[in-house]
Design an enzyme around this catalytic site. Structure first.
Site, PDB file in Angstrom:
ATOM      1  N   HIS A  50       0.916  -1.111   0.048  1.00 12.21           N
ATOM      2  CA  HIS A  50       0.058  -0.111  -0.009  1.00 12.21           C
ATOM      3  C   HIS A  50       0.837   1.537  -0.007  1.00 12.21           C
ATOM      4  CE1 HIS A  50       1.141  -0.472   4.183  1.00 12.21           C
ATOM      5  NE2 HIS A  50       1.081   0.691   4.431  1.00 12.21           N
ATOM      6  N   HIS A 134       5.317   6.489   0.107  1.00 13.38           N
ATOM      7  CA  HIS A 134       6.164   5.443  -0.151  1.00 13.38           C
ATOM      8  C   HIS A 134       5.320   4.122  -0.216  1.00 13.38           C
ATOM      9  CE1 HIS A 134       5.724   5.637   4.214  1.00 13.38           C
ATOM     10  NE2 HIS A 134       5.895   4.288   4.338  1.00 13.38           N
TER      11      HIS A 134
END
EC number: 3.1.4.58
Length: 180
Positions: A50, A134
């Site tokens: 994710h 990120h």
């Protein structure tokens, strides 16, 4: 729905907001990561891939309805978010190998800021550091950036964002909001 308790007996959940990654892209990311031949760290399961928006940490379980209501009211982007994950980096302090964008889209930063502001009245404050989008590939990573045979070029198209609960190494979606 299981939940943990604090020593005081108050139930809590470990929560975060994130952009989910589709099944096909999770497979592509996992395949690309295998090509790195990592000899350090603990690979994040592909099902857990994710892009983190906002980490809330341990939150009183009774606050969950208020959190969802606050997010329901916030101004969301009018279109899906496009994000290019094109930089492989090691975050030494966190001990993480991550993919991040060279540039984060303004709409993504605005969404994160809106989430932070929506949760302030609930006593949930963001960590005092700049947002760095990120995707974590590996934890407990303590070496240099590995050499990639193929440069990372992962184009994510996020049509929604999700509130997840982290429970024993797995991420459980609790609520989802569209980005359009």
């Amino acid at each position: 729905m299981p939940q943990d308790s604090r020593p005081s007996g108050t139930p809590f959940k470990r929560l975060f907001f994130a952009l989910p990654v589709g099944e096909g892209q999770r497979r592509d990311l996992a395949r690309w990561r295998r090509g790195l031949n990592l000899r350090s760290g603990k690979p994040v399961p592909a099902d857990n891939f994710h892009v983190t928006l906002l980490f809330l940490g341990d939150v009183d379980a009774a606050q969950l309805p208020a959190i969802c209501a606050a997010v329901e009211r916030l101004q969301r982007p009018k279109a899906p978010l496009r994000l290019l994950l094109d930089r492989l980096q090691v975050w030494p302090r966190a001990g993480a190998l991550v993919l991040e964008p060279e540039q984060a889209p303004a709409a993504l930063r605005q969404l994160v800021y809106a989430l932070q502001q929506a949760l302030l009245p609930l006593g949930i404050e963001a960590q005092a550091r700049d947002y760095r989008p990120h995707l974590t590939l590996s934890r407990d990573f303590r070496t240099q950036v590995p050499e990639a045979m193929e440069a990372p070029q992962f184009h994510l198209l996020a049509r929604e964002f999700t509130l997840y609960e982290s429970r024993k190494g797995q991420y459980w979606p609790l609520a989802q909001w569209p980005l359009n």
